[in-house]
Design a protein around this motif. Structure first.
Motif, PDB file in Angstrom:
ATOM      1  N   PHE A  13       1.036  -1.168  -0.213  1.00  0.00           N
ATOM      2  CA  PHE A  13       0.061  -0.006   0.053  1.00  0.00           C
ATOM      3  C   PHE A  13       0.845   1.134  -0.072  1.00  0.00           C
ATOM      4  O   PHE A  13       1.877   1.373   0.857  1.00  0.00           O
ATOM      5  N   ASN A  49      -0.746   4.128   0.520  1.00  0.00           N
ATOM      6  CA  ASN A  49      -1.313   5.157   1.676  1.00  0.00           C
ATOM      7  C   ASN A  49      -2.328   4.243   2.148  1.00  0.00           C
ATOM      8  O   ASN A  49      -2.538   3.128   2.127  1.00  0.00           O
ATOM      9  N   GLU A  50      -3.186   4.983   3.175  1.00  0.00           N
ATOM     10  CA  GLU A  50      -4.327   4.184   3.813  1.00  0.00           C
ATOM     11  C   GLU A  50      -5.629   4.271   3.248  1.00  0.00           C
ATOM     12  O   GLU A  50      -6.454   3.729   3.779  1.00  0.00           O
ATOM     13  N   ASN A  88      -7.266   2.527   0.899  1.00  0.00           N
ATOM     14  CA  ASN A  88      -7.925   1.135   0.833  1.00  0.00           C
ATOM     15  C   ASN A  88      -7.215   0.204   1.512  1.00  0.00           C
ATOM     16  O   ASN A  88      -7.474  -0.819   1.454  1.00  0.00           O
ATOM     17  N   SER A  89      -6.176   0.553   2.665  1.00  0.00           N
ATOM     18  CA  SER A  89      -5.449  -0.447   3.155  1.00  0.00           C
ATOM     19  C   SER A  89      -6.334  -1.236   4.264  1.00  0.00           C
ATOM     20  O   SER A  89      -6.046  -2.380   4.594  1.00  0.00           O
ATOM     21  N   LYS A  90      -7.450  -0.752   4.721  1.00  0.00           N
ATOM     22  CA  LYS A  90      -8.380  -1.620   5.661  1.00  0.00           C
ATOM     23  C   LYS A  90      -9.190  -2.576   5.019  1.00  0.00           C
ATOM     24  O   LYS A  90      -9.985  -3.221   5.420  1.00  0.00           O
TER      25      LYS A  90
END
Length: 371
Positions: free
Chosen positions: A167, A169-170, A172-174
Motif C-alpha cells: 500500500f 497510503n491508507e 484502501n488499506s483496511k
C-alpha cells in the motif's frame, strides 16, 4: 660606547614591549607532518562512489552448490550439451559500506572495473539492507517473468493476475489485503494494467466495487467484493493507493536453485534455459553461451547494469558467444574482449532463433552486433 648603550637600550625596549604578539610560526617540518596527516585522514574518508567488478558465473543448465540452477516439474525435459551462463557483478560501496579514496583510485586504474556515483545504483537514503532486500525481490520477479516469457515463446497457456503487493497510503488499506488478486472493477474484467487504468479514470472520484480473489488459510481463493475509493495522482490519473504486483499460474512447476544472487538481469538466461530443457536437443549445440538482460512476460529484453564487467566474466569463463540487450549497446562498444562474439538482442524470440541457427552451424559473427 654611547652607541653601544643605545643599541642595548633599543633591544631591551623591544623585548619588554607591550604590543600584542601572535603565535610563533610553525617550523616547516611540523607543517609538513600536519599536512601529511590531513591527507592521510582524507584518503580514508568514505566516498559516495560505488565500484562494479566482474562476479561469479553460473551455468543455468548446471548446478550451484549441488542444486540444479533451474529444475522443471510437470513436463518432459531433455538433457542439453549447451552451456547457457548467467553473469553477475560484484558491487562495492554504498549505504553503510562506503569505499575510501584509495579503493576508488585502484578501481579507476583497473580496466575491468567501473566507478559510478552511488545514486546510479541505490536510491537516496537507501540502506545496504534495504538494497539487498530490493535485489532479492527483483530476482524473484525476474524468475517468475522468465517462466512467463518461456511459456509465451513456446506457446503454453497460463493465467495472469494483477495483485496487491503493498500500500502506498491508507486509502484502501483496511479493505484490501496483500496478495489479493484484482479480478473485476464495477463488474468488468481486469485484463491488464492498461485496462484497469482506463476503468479507474472513467469512474472518476465515485466509489466503485472491486472484486478480488482472496486466499483463505488453506490457500484456496474466494471472490470478495469490496467498495473502494480512488484519488487523483499528480498527473490527474485515478489511483487506488496500492502497489501492484503480477501473479501467474503456470502449467508446469519451475524451481530455481541459485543462492546469494539478486537483481533482475538473469531473466533472459533463465528463460532460455527453460526453453532448452523443454525442447529436444541442445539449444546452442555444444557452444558456450553467456548473456544478460531483464525479461518481460511478452519476451522483451531490457537493459541491465555492469555489462562491461559481465563481458569480462563471460570471456574468463570460456564463453565465445555473448547475448547483450540492444539498449546496452552504447556501453558495449569499445569494451568487447577479444574472441567474444556479441549478439545484439531485443527479444527472447531473437535470442532463441539465433541460438538455434548457431547450433545448426551458422557463424555467430554473421548476426547483428552492437558495433
Amino acid at each position: 660606547m654611547h652607541e653601544r648603550e643605545a643599541q642595548d637600550a633599543m633591544v631591551e625596549r623591544d623585548d619588554n614591549s607591550h604590543e600584542p604578539r601572535g603565535p610563533k610560526p610553525l617550523k616547516r617540518s611540523s607543517a609538513g607532518v600536519i599536512a601529511l596527516l590531513l591527507v592521510g585522514v582524507m584518503m580514508f574518508l568514505p566516498t559516495n562512489f560505488m565500484i562494479r567488478s566482474p562476479g561469479p558465473v553460473f551455468n543455468t543448465l548446471g548446478k550451484d552448490e549441488g542444486k540444479d540452477v533451474v529444475s522443471i516439474e510437470g513436463a518432459k525435459t531433455y538433457a542439453s550439451d549447451s552451456e547457457l551462463d548467467l553473469l553477475t557483478v560484484y558491487v562495492q560501496g554504498g549505504g553503510q559500506n562506503r569505499v575510501t579514496i584509495p579503493v576508488v583510485l585502484e578501481a579507476m586504474l583497473n580496466p575491468t572495473k567501473d566507478v559510478v556515483p552511488e545514486e546510479t545504483i541505490m536510491a537516496h537514503n537507501t540502506s545496504s539492507q534495504q538494497q539487498n532486500e530490493q535485489n532479492d525481490r527483483m530476482m524473484t520477479s525476474s524468475q517468475d517473468l522468465a517462466i512467463a516469457a518461456a511459456m509465451t515463446e513456446l506457446g503454453y497457456d497460463y493465467k495472469t493476475w494483477l495483485s496487491v503487493a503493498d500500500f502506498s497510503n491508507e486509502l484502501n488499506s483496511k479493505l484490501l489485503k496483500k496478495g489479493d488478486r484484482l479480478l473485476k472493477y464495477n463488474g468488468k474484467d481486469i485484463s491488464s494494467l492498461e485496462e484497469l487504468k482506463k476503468q479507474l479514470n472513467a469512474n472518476g472520484e465515485k466509489p466503485a466495487t472491486l472484486t478480488v480473489g482472496r486466499a483463505d488459510k488453506q490457500g484456496d481463493y474466494k471472490n470478495v467484493d469490496v467498495t473502494v475509493k480512488t484519488e487523483a495522482a499528480d498527473n490527474g490519473e485515478r489511483q487506488l493507493g496500492i502497489f501492484l504486483g503480477t501473479e501467474h499460474k503456470f502449467p508446469i512447476g519451475v524451481k530455481f536453485g541459485l543462492s546469494n544472487v539478486g537483481g533482475p538481469s538473469a531473466g533472459m538466461m533463465f528463460a532460455l534455459s527453460i526453453i532448452d530443457r523443454l525442447t529436444e536437443g541442445s539449444l546452442a549445440g555444444e557452444h558456450h553461451v553467456a548473456g544478460t538482460g531483464e525479461i518481460a512476460a511478452d519476451g522483451t529484453v531490457g537493459p541491465i547494469g555492469g555489462i562491461a564487467q559481465k563481458m569480462v566474466a563471460a570471456k574468463k569463463s570460456g564463453a565465445t558467444i555473448f547475448l547483450a540487450p540492444a539498449d546496452n549497446c552504447n556501453e558495449v562498444v569499445g569494451r568487447v574482449p577479444d574472441g567474444l562474439n556479441v549478439l545484439k538482442i531485443s527479444t527472447l524470440s531473437e535470442a532463441h532463433t539465433a541460438l538455434e541457427k548457431i547450433a545448426d552451424g551458422q557463424d555467430p559473427s554473421t548476426f547483428a552486433t552492437c558495433e
